[in-house]
Scaffold this motif. Structure first.
Motif, mmCIF file in Angstrom:
data_model
loop_
_atom_site.group_PDB
_atom_site.id
_atom_site.type_symbol
_atom_site.label_atom_id
_atom_site.label_comp_id
_atom_site.label_asym_id
_atom_site.label_seq_id
_atom_site.Cartn_x
_atom_site.Cartn_y
_atom_site.Cartn_z
ATOM 1 N N TRP A 222 0.795 -1.164 0.030
ATOM 2 C CA TRP A 222 0.091 -0.093 -0.044
ATOM 3 C C TRP A 222 0.828 1.364 -0.115
ATOM 4 C CZ3 TRP A 222 -5.116 0.249 -0.966
ATOM 5 C CH2 TRP A 222 -5.853 -0.536 -0.606
ATOM 6 N N HIS A 223 2.093 1.057 0.207
ATOM 7 C CA HIS A 223 3.049 2.344 0.635
ATOM 8 C C HIS A 223 2.840 3.603 -0.840
ATOM 9 C CE1 HIS A 223 6.061 4.887 2.273
ATOM 10 N NE2 HIS A 223 6.265 4.032 3.130
ATOM 11 N N PRO A 224 2.556 4.744 -0.331
ATOM 12 C CA PRO A 224 2.247 5.698 -1.377
ATOM 13 C C PRO A 224 3.516 6.271 -1.775
ATOM 14 C CG PRO A 224 1.967 6.391 0.738
ATOM 15 C CD PRO A 224 2.187 5.004 1.030
ATOM 16 N N ALA A 225 4.793 5.812 -1.354
ATOM 17 C CA ALA A 225 5.874 6.606 -2.168
ATOM 18 C C ALA A 225 6.535 5.914 -3.231
ATOM 19 C CB ALA A 225 6.913 6.515 -0.807
ATOM 20 N N PHE A 226 5.979 4.577 -3.519
ATOM 21 C CA PHE A 226 6.393 3.972 -4.722
ATOM 22 C C PHE A 226 5.275 3.152 -5.211
ATOM 23 C CE2 PHE A 226 7.527 1.320 -0.993
ATOM 24 C CZ PHE A 226 7.064 -0.004 -1.349
ATOM 25 N N PRO B 75 -4.284 -6.273 -9.270
ATOM 26 C CA PRO B 75 -3.375 -5.159 -8.957
ATOM 27 C C PRO B 75 -4.060 -4.088 -8.006
ATOM 28 C CG PRO B 75 -3.952 -4.383 -11.129
ATOM 29 C CD PRO B 75 -4.619 -5.866 -10.620
ATOM 30 N N LEU B 76 -3.240 -3.763 -7.024
ATOM 31 C CA LEU B 76 -3.657 -2.630 -6.078
ATOM 32 C C LEU B 76 -3.267 -1.346 -6.669
ATOM 33 C CD1 LEU B 76 -2.794 -3.858 -2.538
ATOM 34 C CD2 LEU B 76 -5.086 -3.833 -3.554
ATOM 35 N N LEU B 77 -4.216 -0.326 -6.499
ATOM 36 C CA LEU B 77 -3.736 0.959 -7.258
ATOM 37 C C LEU B 77 -3.186 1.075 -8.557
ATOM 38 C CD1 LEU B 77 -2.161 1.785 -3.773
ATOM 39 C CD2 LEU B 77 -4.304 2.698 -4.518
ATOM 40 N N ALA B 78 -3.821 0.248 -9.473
ATOM 41 C CA ALA B 78 -3.315 0.138 -10.736
ATOM 42 C C ALA B 78 -3.221 1.344 -11.569
ATOM 43 C CB ALA B 78 -4.408 -0.969 -11.543
ATOM 44 N N ASP B 79 -4.165 2.471 -11.156
ATOM 45 C CA ASP B 79 -3.988 3.850 -12.016
ATOM 46 C C ASP B 79 -3.229 4.926 -11.170
ATOM 47 O OD1 ASP B 79 -6.027 3.556 -10.303
ATOM 48 O OD2 ASP B 79 -7.489 4.638 -11.788
ATOM 49 N N ARG B 80 -2.558 4.576 -10.082
ATOM 50 C CA ARG B 80 -2.120 5.685 -9.215
ATOM 51 C C ARG B 80 -1.279 6.634 -9.858
ATOM 52 N NH1 ARG B 80 1.507 2.524 -5.182
ATOM 53 N NH2 ARG B 80 2.198 4.596 -4.350
ATOM 54 N N GLN C 106 4.060 -7.005 -7.275
ATOM 55 C CA GLN C 106 3.015 -7.370 -6.055
ATOM 56 C C GLN C 106 2.866 -8.665 -5.856
ATOM 57 O OE1 GLN C 106 -0.952 -5.307 -6.493
ATOM 58 N NE2 GLN C 106 0.450 -3.426 -6.926
ATOM 59 N N ALA C 107 2.496 -9.532 -6.804
ATOM 60 C CA ALA C 107 2.394 -11.131 -6.812
ATOM 61 C C ALA C 107 3.816 -11.658 -6.000
ATOM 62 C CB ALA C 107 2.245 -11.724 -8.012
ATOM 63 N N ASP C 108 5.242 -11.121 -6.360
ATOM 64 C CA ASP C 108 6.376 -11.629 -6.049
ATOM 65 C C ASP C 108 6.318 -11.493 -4.654
ATOM 66 O OD1 ASP C 108 6.607 -12.763 -8.477
ATOM 67 O OD2 ASP C 108 8.103 -11.133 -9.189
ATOM 68 N N TRP C 109 6.225 -10.331 -4.176
ATOM 69 C CA TRP C 109 6.319 -9.862 -2.691
ATOM 70 C C TRP C 109 5.172 -10.605 -2.005
ATOM 71 C CZ3 TRP C 109 9.220 -7.731 0.569
ATOM 72 C CH2 TRP C 109 8.615 -7.145 2.032
ATOM 73 N N HIS C 110 4.063 -10.717 -2.420
ATOM 74 C CA HIS C 110 3.211 -11.702 -1.637
ATOM 75 C C HIS C 110 3.625 -12.997 -1.409
ATOM 76 C CE1 HIS C 110 -0.297 -14.520 -1.752
ATOM 77 N NE2 HIS C 110 -0.977 -13.589 -0.675
ATOM 78 N N ARG D 251 -12.014 0.496 -0.592
ATOM 79 C CA ARG D 251 -13.331 -0.034 -0.678
ATOM 80 C C ARG D 251 -13.697 -1.022 -1.655
ATOM 81 N NH1 ARG D 251 -15.033 4.505 -2.940
ATOM 82 N NH2 ARG D 251 -15.575 5.707 -1.198
ATOM 83 N N ARG D 252 -12.894 -0.964 -2.612
ATOM 84 C CA ARG D 252 -13.015 -2.068 -3.466
ATOM 85 C C ARG D 252 -12.807 -3.665 -2.821
ATOM 86 N NH1 ARG D 252 -9.713 -5.215 -6.585
ATOM 87 N NH2 ARG D 252 -7.606 -3.799 -6.126
ATOM 88 N N LEU D 253 -11.589 -3.714 -2.169
ATOM 89 C CA LEU D 253 -11.261 -4.706 -1.282
ATOM 90 C C LEU D 253 -12.262 -5.273 -0.286
ATOM 91 C CD1 LEU D 253 -8.669 -4.367 -2.910
ATOM 92 C CD2 LEU D 253 -7.509 -5.009 -0.632
ATOM 93 N N THR D 254 -12.698 -4.130 0.573
ATOM 94 C CA THR D 254 -13.813 -4.182 1.642
ATOM 95 C C THR D 254 -15.237 -4.670 0.973
ATOM 96 O OG1 THR D 254 -13.028 -2.337 2.880
ATOM 97 C CG2 THR D 254 -15.231 -3.096 3.245
ATOM 98 N N ASP D 255 -15.482 -4.344 -0.077
ATOM 99 C CA ASP D 255 -16.924 -4.828 -0.844
ATOM 100 C C ASP D 255 -16.987 -5.859 -1.827
ATOM 101 O OD1 ASP D 255 -17.837 -2.669 0.861
ATOM 102 O OD2 ASP D 255 -17.966 -1.318 -0.915
#
Length: 358
Positions: free
Chosen positions: A251-255, A353-358, A262-266, A338-342
């Protein structure tokens, strides 16, 4: 609105004098850009170059210098972290090895193929030294989240502090947008914990905790000429739930991270903490909440005392512009939470992917 960082500036001794106290006679000294909440200088002496870090907090100084001293003692050395040289708490500063490297790209297309493997390897190094001499004496990481209740309390505390700020745009965002998602995410997490037979208030047992930089990512890394990474910033280092280490990296916003990263880290964290029987269940329940926690953190620029720190570190941004930019980012992080919650309650990997269009 604060117009200066006067309280911090008045308390800080002259950096050149501090450099001489720590390094002896100096040939030159240059202030570097960046630094977050601190001021960083490159100091040249007859014996070589050093990094001088002047902190806005004696607590962060003590934690970082102590943490890097511990890591040097267990063999992290200059290959993965800077070596601590000397500290002067009364000057609010410390001297570290100068790392001759370049900043690692914060965007996926500028990174190397094995960068993620190096990040996973460093997390594994820390986890592998949980029983090292001196490790037990280390403190919990700053704002460690060792239970679901603790994580929820942190979100609520940040929400309450931001709600006290006199800003119409912020207040509307918190009440109308964030509050409903926080409430639904809490219910989702508590339901997941109940299904897994986990107690929301029970702290994670010490044997399942890991050592964590607590601000870990490619934004805090330098690349040496040989391609190896050196990780920086251990102001918040300590014991924590490996779920927080895992989620914060995502989730980190700095990168930003590409889907494969994401998959490799997970996958790397799942393998590293496979002996923890509830790791996957905790990660699945808490991942949207960490998105909400970061939503609140992104809004720190609205807090006058946090803006003072930015001024101390030398930000050139205007406060109004900074607040508007952070509110815009917070909307994106909230949307993903919200997407993950709902959304469907599947495995974490299916949410990428998380935050695909950040």
């Amino acid at each position: 609105m604060p117009s200066s960082a006067a309280p911090l500036l008045e308390a800080m001794p002259d950096p050149a004098e501090t450099a001489r106290v720590l390094a002896g006679p100096i040939r030159s000294m240059e202030r570097l850009s960046g630094g977050g909440n601190n001021r960083i200088y490159r100091v040249e002496t007859a014996g070589g170059a050093y990094a001088l870090k002047c902190y806005g907090s004696t607590e962060r100084l003590a934690r970082e210098y102590g943490s890097l001293s511990f890591l040097a003692g267990i063999g992290a050395g200059s290959l993965t972290v800077p070596h601590p040289e000397a500290a002067a708490p009364d000057h609010g500063a410390a001297l570290y090895e100068w790392i001759d490297g370049t900043a690692v790209s914060r965007a996926p297309d500028g990174r190397k193929e094995d960068d993620m493997a190096q990040a996973v390897a460093f997390a594994a190094f820390l986890a592998g030294h949980r029983s090292a001499e001196g490790a037990a004496a280390l403190a919990e990481a700053a704002e460690a989240c060792l239970s679901l209740t603790g994580l929820l309390d942190q979100i609520e505390s940040r929400f309450a502090r931001l709600s006290d700020v006199d800003d119409v745009r912020l207040g509307e965002f918190l009440r109308a947008d964030a509050r409903p998602v926080i409430d639904r995410a809490r219910i989702r997490a508590l339901t997941g914990y109940a299904a897994a037979g986990l107690g929301p208030s029970a702290p994670l047992e010490p044997g399942l905790r890991t050592l964590s930089p607590s601000d870990f990512g490619f934004h805090n890394a330098l690349r040496r000429r040989d391609g190896s990474l050196v990780f920086l910033d251990f102001e918040y280092f300590g014991w924590d739930d490996p779920v927080k280490l895992t989620a914060d990296f995502l989730w980190h916003p700095a990168f930003s991270l590409a889907l494969q990263e994401q998959a490799d880290w997970h996958d790397g964290m799942m393998a590293l903490f496979a002996a923890d029987p509830a790791f996957s269940a905790r990660l699945r329940a808490q991942l949207p909440l960490y998105g909400l926690r970061w939503t609140m953190i992104l809004l720190n620029e609205f807090l006058p005392e946090r803006w003072e720190r930015r001024l101390f570190a030398g930000t050139s941004a205007g406060w109004s512009e900074a607040k508007a930019a952070q509110l815009s980012k917070a909307r994106l992080w909230l949307r993903e939470a919200r997407r993950l919650t709902d959304g469907p309650d599947g495995d974490v990997r299916s949410s990428f992917p998380l935050l695909a269009d950040r």
